[in-house]
Enzyme design. Structure first.
Site, PDB file in Angstrom:
ATOM      1  N   THR A  11       6.213  10.696  -2.615  1.00  0.00           N
ATOM      2  CA  THR A  11       6.587  12.055  -2.253  1.00  0.00           C
ATOM      3  C   THR A  11       7.881  12.491  -2.911  1.00  0.00           C
ATOM      4  O   THR A  11       7.946  13.554  -3.534  1.00  0.00           O
ATOM      5  CB  THR A  11       6.745  12.167  -0.722  1.00  0.00           C
ATOM      6  N   CYS A  12       8.915  11.672  -2.815  1.00  0.00           N
ATOM      7  CA  CYS A  12      10.236  12.053  -3.306  1.00  0.00           C
ATOM      8  C   CYS A  12      10.189  12.507  -4.754  1.00  0.00           C
ATOM      9  O   CYS A  12      10.644  13.599  -5.089  1.00  0.00           O
ATOM     10  CB  CYS A  12      11.193  10.866  -3.163  1.00  0.00           C
ATOM     11  N   TYR A  42      13.936  21.214   7.787  1.00  0.00           N
ATOM     12  CA  TYR A  42      14.683  21.318   6.537  1.00  0.00           C
ATOM     13  C   TYR A  42      13.786  21.664   5.355  1.00  0.00           C
ATOM     14  O   TYR A  42      14.213  22.341   4.430  1.00  0.00           O
ATOM     15  CB  TYR A  42      15.512  20.053   6.263  1.00  0.00           C
ATOM     16  N   PHE A  45       5.843  23.264  -5.877  1.00  0.00           N
ATOM     17  CA  PHE A  45       6.615  22.902  -7.072  1.00  0.00           C
ATOM     18  C   PHE A  45       5.804  22.940  -8.365  1.00  0.00           C
ATOM     19  O   PHE A  45       6.351  22.735  -9.450  1.00  0.00           O
ATOM     20  CB  PHE A  45       7.236  21.515  -6.895  1.00  0.00           C
ATOM     21  N   HIS A  92      43.384  18.022  -4.144  1.00  0.00           N
ATOM     22  CA  HIS A  92      43.510  19.471  -4.131  1.00  0.00           C
ATOM     23  C   HIS A  92      43.315  20.050  -5.517  1.00  0.00           C
ATOM     24  O   HIS A  92      43.817  19.476  -6.480  1.00  0.00           O
ATOM     25  CB  HIS A  92      44.910  19.821  -3.589  1.00  0.00           C
ATOM     26  N   GLU A 150      38.606  17.922   0.765  1.00  0.00           N
ATOM     27  CA  GLU A 150      39.918  17.610   1.347  1.00  0.00           C
ATOM     28  C   GLU A 150      40.075  18.217   2.728  1.00  0.00           C
ATOM     29  O   GLU A 150      40.932  17.800   3.521  1.00  0.00           O
ATOM     30  CB  GLU A 150      41.048  18.119   0.453  1.00  0.00           C
ATOM     31  N   GLU A 165      14.820  24.832   3.201  1.00  0.00           N
ATOM     32  CA  GLU A 165      15.184  24.616   1.797  1.00  0.00           C
ATOM     33  C   GLU A 165      14.291  25.461   0.889  1.00  0.00           C
ATOM     34  O   GLU A 165      14.772  26.093  -0.061  1.00  0.00           O
ATOM     35  CB  GLU A 165      15.082  23.131   1.441  1.00  0.00           C
ATOM     36  N   GLY A 213       7.739   1.569  -0.992  1.00  0.00           N
ATOM     37  CA  GLY A 213       6.799   0.604  -1.549  1.00  0.00           C
ATOM     38  C   GLY A 213       7.262   0.007  -2.867  1.00  0.00           C
ATOM     39  O   GLY A 213       7.237  -1.206  -3.068  1.00  0.00           O
ATOM     40  N   LYS A 220      12.642  19.490  -5.407  1.00  0.00           N
ATOM     41  CA  LYS A 220      13.389  20.355  -4.497  1.00  0.00           C
ATOM     42  C   LYS A 220      14.795  20.583  -5.019  1.00  0.00           C
ATOM     43  O   LYS A 220      15.308  21.702  -5.074  1.00  0.00           O
ATOM     44  CB  LYS A 220      13.407  19.689  -3.116  1.00  0.00           C
ATOM     45  N   VAL A 244       6.818  15.578  -5.055  1.00  0.00           N
ATOM     46  CA  VAL A 244       6.739  16.806  -4.264  1.00  0.00           C
ATOM     47  C   VAL A 244       7.819  16.835  -3.194  1.00  0.00           C
ATOM     48  O   VAL A 244       7.664  17.477  -2.163  1.00  0.00           O
ATOM     49  CB  VAL A 244       5.351  16.968  -3.588  1.00  0.00           C
ATOM     50  N   GLY A 245       8.911  16.142  -3.446  1.00  0.00           N
ATOM     51  CA  GLY A 245       9.961  16.078  -2.442  1.00  0.00           C
ATOM     52  C   GLY A 245      11.322  16.288  -3.044  1.00  0.00           C
ATOM     53  O   GLY A 245      11.556  17.285  -3.736  1.00  0.00           O
ATOM     54  N   CYS A 246      12.201  15.322  -2.759  1.00  0.00           N
ATOM     55  CA  CYS A 246      13.606  15.425  -3.155  1.00  0.00           C
ATOM     56  C   CYS A 246      13.851  15.914  -4.581  1.00  0.00           C
ATOM     57  O   CYS A 246      14.684  16.800  -4.799  1.00  0.00           O
ATOM     58  CB  CYS A 246      14.318  14.080  -3.049  1.00  0.00           C
ATOM     59  N   ILE A 247      13.152  15.320  -5.539  1.00  0.00           N
ATOM     60  CA  ILE A 247      13.465  15.623  -6.942  1.00  0.00           C
ATOM     61  C   ILE A 247      13.153  17.066  -7.327  1.00  0.00           C
ATOM     62  O   ILE A 247      14.055  17.813  -7.740  1.00  0.00           O
ATOM     63  CB  ILE A 247      12.778  14.612  -7.884  1.00  0.00           C
ATOM     64  N   ILE A 288       0.869  -1.178   0.000  1.00  0.00           N
ATOM     65  CA  ILE A 288       0.000   0.000   0.000  1.00  0.00           C
ATOM     66  C   ILE A 288       0.903   1.223   0.000  1.00  0.00           C
ATOM     67  O   ILE A 288       1.514   1.555   1.015  1.00  0.00           O
ATOM     68  CB  ILE A 288      -0.933   0.022   1.225  1.00  0.00           C
ATOM     69  N   GLY A 304       3.633   6.507   3.646  1.00  0.00           N
ATOM     70  CA  GLY A 304       4.319   7.789   3.816  1.00  0.00           C
ATOM     71  C   GLY A 304       3.513   8.794   4.614  1.00  0.00           C
ATOM     72  O   GLY A 304       2.730   8.432   5.483  1.00  0.00           O
TER      73      GLY A 304
END
Lengths: 145, 523
Positions: free
Chosen positions: B84-85, B228, B212, B496, B501, B232, B50, B93, B88-91, B44, B190
């Site tokens: 969500t990701c 966050y 978004f 470098h 570093e 963000e 999922g 964003k 309306v989330g990570c992507i 589900i 979720g």
């Protein structure tokens, strides 16, 4: 020779497609030069699979930038031709066709002649490849037998 | 040609049946694996957790169905398969964060000699941005659907709820219902944004669900919440040219290392984001002009303030979608007080019902966590594996304009757990080489390593504020998993010139009191 094997190897989607609809009426309608906008499986079978002329089938999506370049280009090149048709299949509206032809990315172009796949390319290819394909489909008859 | 084809067709008739028999055997294995139920597994929720679980399960031979449904947001926004990701989330964003960074880069480019005509007139076209972002999301939705179809995972676009422990009812958009039975069920529903109980919240405010794909440019925005998500959003909105004000109830990034959190907010303030600390929203009303008047209360001074905004974005937390599942019908009772599911090994009190992803209590709400846990769960269910998900030392990054990446314990948690005397914290400010020419602010470029005091000084946490923090921290997450020590880190030769570093150059401890500011580069 290679064309036939290619045809054979790519035939399985046709089986799946045939299963989608039993009646296969031969289209005897007046030859249109407008692009065929495929809305469902029946239309595809009638106007593409059963078309006397070869058909270039363009799998298209509204959210796909390269499609917005390729599709108009194909229309521009094919609509003036009398012995070749163009069919545009919107992937969002035709999930079964997408599955039958194993389309995994857009734009995808499949050339169909006498109900058999004779060529296929994925992605936005250069003008040369498109022109070659169109020439081959509309120009000389297939002679590999 | 036709004769030739007919010849091959005849051959095909011999070859094909064998192929089909093979298919039949696999199919029967799948169908009859559990004659009692429609499916071996019903998932589900078609999000990160999922889908990962479903795809792994189908690979292991199970018969799987995935239910996914998006209830429109109060403002009417909905989206496709992927969770969500993706939607309306990570992507989106990250894409908007990138748009913001590119806007800044255009201006920095001038310092490097690029001739940018009318650079002062460079503006963001919000419609073009949202269209590009939404097109990408739709392409991901489509590929996901095609993938499920190909893997022969049944996709049901309906809202799932339990009828009994093995039966789920899916309600489609048009109201029709479909019933299915499954031997195992994974709850991966979720969460959604929480709306505070104040007048005007649901009527006039938007959330991360809406930003978004917002049809009009957001304009002057009030962001309620300094987790966050709030930071963000405020960050990229400000960089895109939309004035942003953040209402902070307690502290920004609660739960994260507070010293690092203050670096982020300092940077945002220096870039023009306004912070209202210790403030809670009171009401939002719509004015005749169409703008929104927001009122808030400073809980310390008891002072009320108000201002007019074009958009009010609520980012006051997310709640798990367990209410609509009818869990009592399934016999699932392990819920926390925030409505999340308590399941230490992803298994609820009902042996065949599991949970994965944001719906779980006390686990990081991150896509890679859900994906990994989902896969391992499927392997335990159908692959005979016994490997459990390791939720420790999960790296994460806050994608504010100046990013914050971290892995392991914050200094506060480490101090709590081990005591300050048993810790050694190495820290340093640094100056990215690329910042000099455009004279970018380096005041908040800082990093630290929290380690055990006794040799070899095993590292408990790494924290980094700077550009591309996510890229910097990822490799170190693997090192922390291997139990890296300060000795090993110090003996690692850096690349470098990079910002990563700086971790290999850490040598000043907080305890020593020495100045952690860099003297010069290359020494």
């Amino acid at each position: 020779m290679s064309g036939a094997i290619l045809t054979q190897g790519l035939r399985s989607p046709m089986r799946r497609l045939a299963g989608l609809r039993q009646a296969k009426s031969i289209s005897k309608s007046v030859v249109h030069n407008e692009t065929i906008l495929v809305k469902n499986n029946n239309e595809f079978i009638n106007k593409v699979m059963n078309n006397d002329k070869p058909v270039i089938v363009n799998f298209h999506a509204e959210w796909c930038e390269p499609c917005k370049i390729l599709t108009p280009k194909l229309k521009e090149l094919i609509e003036p031709l009398h012995n070749l048709d163009l069919a545009v299949v919107d992937v969002e509206d035709n999930a079964e066709l997408v599955h039958a032809f194993e389309v995994k990315a857009v734009p995808a172009v499949i050339a169909i002649k006498n109900g058999l796949i004779v060529d296929k390319f994925i992605g936005l290819v250069d003008a040369d490849m498109i022109n070659n394909l169109i020439d081959r489909m509309s120009g000389k008859k297939k002679e590999d037998a | 040609m036709t004769l030739f084809n007919n010849y091959f067709r005849k051959l095909g008739n011999f070859v094909k049946p064998f192929k089909r028999t093979e298919c039949f055997i696999v199919l029967s294995k799948r169908t009859f694996a559990n004659g009692a139920y429609d499916y071996d597994l019903a998932v589900i929720g078609g999000g990160s957790g999922g889908l990962a679980c479903a795809k792994e399960a189908i690979n292991l031979g199970a018969k799987v169905a995935v239910l996914d449904y998006v209830t429109p947001s109060p403002q009417g926004t909905k989206w496709g398969l992927g969770g969500t990701c993706v939607n309306v989330g990570c992507i989106p964003k990250k894409l908007m964060h990138q748009a913001a960074l590119l806007g800044e880069a255009i201006h920095e480019a001038v310092a490097y000699g690029w001739q940018v005509p009318s650079v002062e007139q460079v503006r963001i076209d919000w419609s073009a941005l949202t269209e590009a972002v939404q097109n990408h999301i739709k392409s991901v939705n489509w590929v996901t659907r095609v993938d499920l179809r190909e893997k022969k995972i049944e996709y049901i676009n309906g809202l799932g709820e339990f009828k009994d422990p093995h039966t789920i009812i899916a309600t489609m958009k048009n109201g029709s219902k479909k019933e299915l039975t499954a031997k195992n069920v994974v709850i991966a529903v979720g969460g959604r944004p929480h709306y505070p109980d104040i007048p005007g919240a649901k009527e006039y405010c938007i959330s991360s669900d809406d930003i978004f794909s917002l049809s009009n440019p957001p304009g002057k925005t009030l962001v309620v919440g300094a987790g966050y998500i709030g930071l963000e959003c405020a960050g990229f909105l400000n960089s895109l040219g939309y004035s942003a004000t953040v209402l902070v109830r307690s502290v920004p990034l609660r739960g994260f290392d507070q010293q690092m959190s203050s670096m982020i907010t300092n940077e945002m303030e220096e870039k023009g984001v306004k912070f209202q600390h210790r403030c809670i929203p009171l009401s939002v009303e719509k004015l005749a002009s169409g703008q929104l008047k927001a009122r808030w209360l400073n809980t310390e001074t008891q002072e009320e303030s108000e201002d007019v905004f074009d958009t009010v974005l609520l980012a006051t937390g997310r709640y798990a979608l367990t209410q609509q599942l009818n869990l009592p019908a399934a016999g699932v009772t392990t819920l926390s007080k925030n409505g999340k599911i308590v399941a230490n090994t992803e298994q609820t009190n009902v042996p065949h019902i599991y949970a994965v992803g944001d719906v779980l209590e006390g686990r990081p709400e991150l896509t890679p966590v859900a994906i990994h846990a989902g896969r391992l769960l499927a392997r335990r269910m159908f692959g005979g594996s016994s490997q459990q998900m390791d939720y420790e030392n999960v790296a994460t990054t806050v994608f504010t304009p100046l990013e914050y990446g971290c892995v392991g314990l914050s200094e506060e948690v480490a101090t709590d757990r081990y005591g300050a005397d048993n810790l050694e914290v190495y820290h340093a400010f640094y100056k990215p080489t690329e910042f000099f020419i455009p004279q970018r602010n380096i005041r908040n470029c800082y990093l630290k390593a929290v380690a055990l005091r006794d040799a070899p000084q095993r590292i408990l946490g790494l924290h980094f504020v700077g550009p591309v923090a996510g890229e910097v921290i990822q490799g170190f997450a693997a090192a922390v998993k291997c139990g890296i020590t300060m000795e090993q880190l110090s003996n690692t030769v850096g690349i470098h010139p990079t910002v990563a570093e700086e971790f290999t150059r850490l040598n000043i401890t907080k305890r020593s009191g020495k100045d952690p500011n860099p003297a010069s580069c290359c020494s």
